[in-house]
Design a protein around this motif. Sequence first.
Motif, PDB file in Angstrom:
ATOM      1  N   THR A   3      34.614  81.543  72.922  1.00  0.00           N
ATOM      2  CA  THR A   3      35.866  80.959  73.391  1.00  0.00           C
ATOM      3  C   THR A   3      36.541  80.298  72.188  1.00  0.00           C
ATOM      4  OG1 THR A   3      34.886  78.810  73.886  1.00  0.00           O
ATOM      5  CG2 THR A   3      34.873  80.460  75.674  1.00  0.00           C
ATOM      6  N   SER A   4      37.791  79.987  72.313  1.00  0.00           N
ATOM      7  CA  SER A   4      38.514  79.312  71.241  1.00  0.00           C
ATOM      8  C   SER A   4      37.856  77.974  70.906  1.00  0.00           C
ATOM      9  CB  SER A   4      39.970  79.098  71.673  1.00  0.00           C
ATOM     10  OG  SER A   4      40.680  78.436  70.670  1.00  0.00           O
ATOM     11  N   SER A   5      37.453  77.254  71.914  1.00  0.00           N
ATOM     12  CA  SER A   5      36.794  75.964  71.722  1.00  0.00           C
ATOM     13  C   SER A   5      35.463  76.121  70.986  1.00  0.00           C
ATOM     14  CB  SER A   5      36.582  75.303  73.084  1.00  0.00           C
ATOM     15  OG  SER A   5      35.832  74.134  72.955  1.00  0.00           O
ATOM     16  N   ASP A   6      34.698  77.142  71.362  1.00  0.00           N
ATOM     17  CA  ASP A   6      33.409  77.387  70.696  1.00  0.00           C
ATOM     18  C   ASP A   6      33.606  77.829  69.253  1.00  0.00           C
ATOM     19  OD1 ASP A   6      31.922  76.625  72.877  1.00  0.00           O
ATOM     20  OD2 ASP A   6      31.611  78.666  73.614  1.00  0.00           O
ATOM     21  N   THR A  57      30.394  83.696  79.431  1.00  0.00           N
ATOM     22  CA  THR A  57      30.765  82.911  78.272  1.00  0.00           C
ATOM     23  C   THR A  57      29.577  82.859  77.329  1.00  0.00           C
ATOM     24  OG1 THR A  57      30.100  80.874  79.358  1.00  0.00           O
ATOM     25  CG2 THR A  57      32.423  81.491  79.519  1.00  0.00           C
ATOM     26  N   ASN A  94      33.449  87.112  70.634  1.00  0.00           N
ATOM     27  CA  ASN A  94      32.951  86.847  71.988  1.00  0.00           C
ATOM     28  C   ASN A  94      32.964  85.359  72.339  1.00  0.00           C
ATOM     29  OD1 ASN A  94      32.428  89.563  72.559  1.00  0.00           O
ATOM     30  ND2 ASN A  94      30.461  89.458  71.513  1.00  0.00           N
TER      31      ASN A  94
END
Length: 139
Positions: free
Chosen positions: A96-99, A28, A94
């Motif tokens: 995440t959706s949250s990031d 991640t 690269n």
Amino acid sequence: MKRTRNMGFPPKLALVFIGFFGWCVIATSVPDTNVTTVLCNSGVYSKGDPFGTSLAYVLAEIEAVTPTSKNYDYFNISPYPNAVAYGHAACNQNLTSSDCSSCLGTAKTAMFASCQSRIGARSVLHDCTIRYEQYPFSD
């Protein structure tokens, strides 16, 4: 004296296990939210201007949809014909959706810290970008 063979774990098999488990670990990425650039249009809008309503709609939409859209890349236009706003947001694929969502929030904050009441602005961070204008554009 009788010699016994060490019945430990064979080195080749150990390498196979290390390689397999290393491959299975999901990497991640934490968003790099360092600001690269913030640009502001010289034109301004005043309080109560219908452009403010259009802008609020566009920014809410691109912040909500970009993290769930294909390739984290989304363009939008406000539905209000009397004062149209156009918007675009994108994130590093690269993340995440949250990031991505977190990065866009930081980009928006940086943009409005420098570009209050402007009819166009752009904020570029290392891992995301957000932009709005009073006219159609493509990045």
